[in-house]
Scaffold this active site. Structure first.
Site, PDB file in Angstrom:
ATOM      1  N   ASP A 151      -6.825  -6.673   3.408  1.00  0.00           N
ATOM      2  CA  ASP A 151      -6.219  -5.034   3.560  1.00  0.00           C
ATOM      3  C   ASP A 151      -6.253  -4.796   5.062  1.00  0.00           C
ATOM      4  OD1 ASP A 151      -5.188  -2.619   3.093  1.00  0.00           O
ATOM      5  OD2 ASP A 151      -6.814  -1.952   1.817  1.00  0.00           O
ATOM      6  N   GLY A 152      -5.463  -4.365   5.644  1.00  0.00           N
ATOM      7  CA  GLY A 152      -5.373  -3.657   7.099  1.00  0.00           C
ATOM      8  C   GLY A 152      -4.986  -4.547   8.091  1.00  0.00           C
ATOM      9  N   GLY A 153      -3.784  -4.077   8.698  1.00  0.00           N
ATOM     10  CA  GLY A 153      -2.974  -4.687   9.748  1.00  0.00           C
ATOM     11  C   GLY A 153      -2.361  -5.820   9.357  1.00  0.00           C
ATOM     12  N   MET A 198     -11.842   4.534  -1.718  1.00  0.00           N
ATOM     13  CA  MET A 198     -12.453   4.711  -0.476  1.00  0.00           C
ATOM     14  C   MET A 198     -13.282   6.028  -0.802  1.00  0.00           C
ATOM     15  SD  MET A 198      -9.816   3.105   1.939  1.00  0.00           S
ATOM     16  CE  MET A 198      -8.626   3.336   0.498  1.00  0.00           C
ATOM     17  N   PHE A 224      -6.959   5.019   7.359  1.00  0.00           N
ATOM     18  CA  PHE A 224      -5.498   5.088   7.969  1.00  0.00           C
ATOM     19  C   PHE A 224      -4.761   4.021   7.629  1.00  0.00           C
ATOM     20  CE2 PHE A 224      -8.423   8.208  10.162  1.00  0.00           C
ATOM     21  CZ  PHE A 224      -8.013   9.135   9.774  1.00  0.00           C
ATOM     22  N   GLY A 225      -3.371   4.239   7.606  1.00  0.00           N
ATOM     23  CA  GLY A 225      -2.726   2.902   7.597  1.00  0.00           C
ATOM     24  C   GLY A 225      -2.230   2.865   9.026  1.00  0.00           C
ATOM     25  N   SER A 235       0.794  -1.260   0.039  1.00  0.00           N
ATOM     26  CA  SER A 235      -0.116  -0.024   0.273  1.00  0.00           C
ATOM     27  C   SER A 235       0.901   1.267   0.066  1.00  0.00           C
ATOM     28  CB  SER A 235      -0.820   0.276   1.194  1.00  0.00           C
ATOM     29  OG  SER A 235      -1.487   1.378   1.289  1.00  0.00           O
ATOM     30  N   MET A 288     -11.878  -5.811   4.092  1.00  0.00           N
ATOM     31  CA  MET A 288     -11.250  -5.318   5.080  1.00  0.00           C
ATOM     32  C   MET A 288     -10.862  -5.743   6.335  1.00  0.00           C
ATOM     33  SD  MET A 288     -10.337  -2.391   3.104  1.00  0.00           S
ATOM     34  CE  MET A 288      -9.514  -1.808   4.637  1.00  0.00           C
ATOM     35  N   MET A 300      -8.821   8.181  -1.230  1.00  0.00           N
ATOM     36  CA  MET A 300      -9.630   8.631  -0.179  1.00  0.00           C
ATOM     37  C   MET A 300     -10.185   9.989  -0.130  1.00  0.00           C
ATOM     38  SD  MET A 300      -7.709   7.094   3.329  1.00  0.00           S
ATOM     39  CE  MET A 300      -6.943   5.507   3.341  1.00  0.00           C
ATOM     40  N   ASP A 355      -4.535   3.625  -2.512  1.00  0.00           N
ATOM     41  CA  ASP A 355      -5.556   3.955  -1.651  1.00  0.00           C
ATOM     42  C   ASP A 355      -6.029   5.394  -1.774  1.00  0.00           C
ATOM     43  OD1 ASP A 355      -6.095   1.821   0.132  1.00  0.00           O
ATOM     44  OD2 ASP A 355      -3.779   2.267   0.655  1.00  0.00           O
ATOM     45  N   GLY A 376       0.648  -1.960   4.269  1.00  0.00           N
ATOM     46  CA  GLY A 376       1.318  -0.488   4.133  1.00  0.00           C
ATOM     47  C   GLY A 376       2.538  -0.620   5.135  1.00  0.00           C
ATOM     48  N   SER A 377       2.210  -0.346   6.443  1.00  0.00           N
ATOM     49  CA  SER A 377       3.399   0.096   7.549  1.00  0.00           C
ATOM     50  C   SER A 377       4.081  -1.134   7.389  1.00  0.00           C
ATOM     51  CB  SER A 377       2.762   0.545   8.690  1.00  0.00           C
ATOM     52  OG  SER A 377       1.615  -0.090   9.170  1.00  0.00           O
TER      53      SER A 377
END
Ligand code: DX5
Ligand code: ZN
Length: 220
Positions: free
Chosen positions: A176-178, A69, A144-145, A9, A138, A38, A36, A198-199
């Site tokens: 997607d996410g975490g 998004m 947010f990342g 991401s 999701m 937004m 992403d 992402g992060s």
């Protein structure tokens, strides 16, 4: 563990050096990049839109996995396609006429995908599954990342994977996410094919080594 695609991401990359970041992803052996978009309405954050994607398209051959998004995405599908999006993913919660949006993405020549927020049931998309290249589950509330994975979403991935098997369909399941190396094996076992990170990806250069860490985690 089955093969999977890692879609980094770009939200967690250095926006002041986007061309370099895209080149570094390609050099590291990645084939997808997750974009992403937004709008400050559907989610409480604003990122970028078609002009920036068009600029990136000129410097990159990566597969542009575009996660919209935005409210009423049907207003902008042609613009995102013209900008160079290869896959366009709309949220089931963001449009009243989801089937129409999906058909329009396909008509434009992009791969159609639908995203579901954590609290949205699979039934929101089940009648459209034959028309989809991908379903995005999701695993955080988008915006947010760097947020933490919501555990109940693992069961949702399993249920979608079971539905895919029962119906004999071939759409991809994206998460997607975490996503981190720590939950990679569990996500793949549950049925995911495309992991967005992402992060946990951009925060740990060099990218080639980080990709290896995800691959090793998948085999553990
Ligand atoms: C969240 C975005 C994600 C986000 C993931 O709203 O859709 O793609 O960038 O970031 P991490 O991997 O840090 O949770
Ligand atoms: Zn995303």
């Amino acid at each position: 563990t089955p093969p999977f695609i890692l879609s980094p991401s770009l939200l967690s990359s250095d926006f002041a050096r986007l061309a370099d970041e895209l080149a570094a992803l390609e050099a590291a052996g990645l084939s997808w990049v997750h974009l992403d978009v937004m709008d400050g309405q559907f989610v409480p954050n604003i990122t970028f839109g078609p002009p920036l994607i068009a600029a990136m398209r000129k410097t990159s051959r990566l597969y542009f996995d575009t996660h919209l998004m935005i409210e009423r995405p049907e207003r902008y599908l042609a613009e995102f396609r013209a900008a160079g999006s290869d896959l366009i993913c709309v949220h089931a919660e963001a449009t009243v006429h989801l089937e129409r949006a999906v058909a329009e993405i396909a008509r434009l020549g992009a791969a159609p995908a639908v995203a579901l927020n954590p609290a949205t049931p699979l039934s929101a998309v089940e009648w459209l599954l034959p028309q989809l290249d991908m379903v995005l589950i999701m695993t955080v509330n988008p915006g947010f990342g760097g947020q933490s994975f919501i555990p109940f979403c693992l069961d949702k991935i399993r249920a979608l994977s079971a539905l895919r098997r029962e119906r004999g369909l071939a759409f991809r399941i994206q998460v997607d996410g975490g996503v981190t190396p720590d939950n990679t094996a569990a996500l793949l076992a549950a049925g995911a094919d495309v992991l967005v990170s992402g992060s946990a990806f951009f925060g740990h250069p060099p990218y080639k080594e980080r990709l290896d860490v995800f691959h090793a985690a998948a085999d553990s």
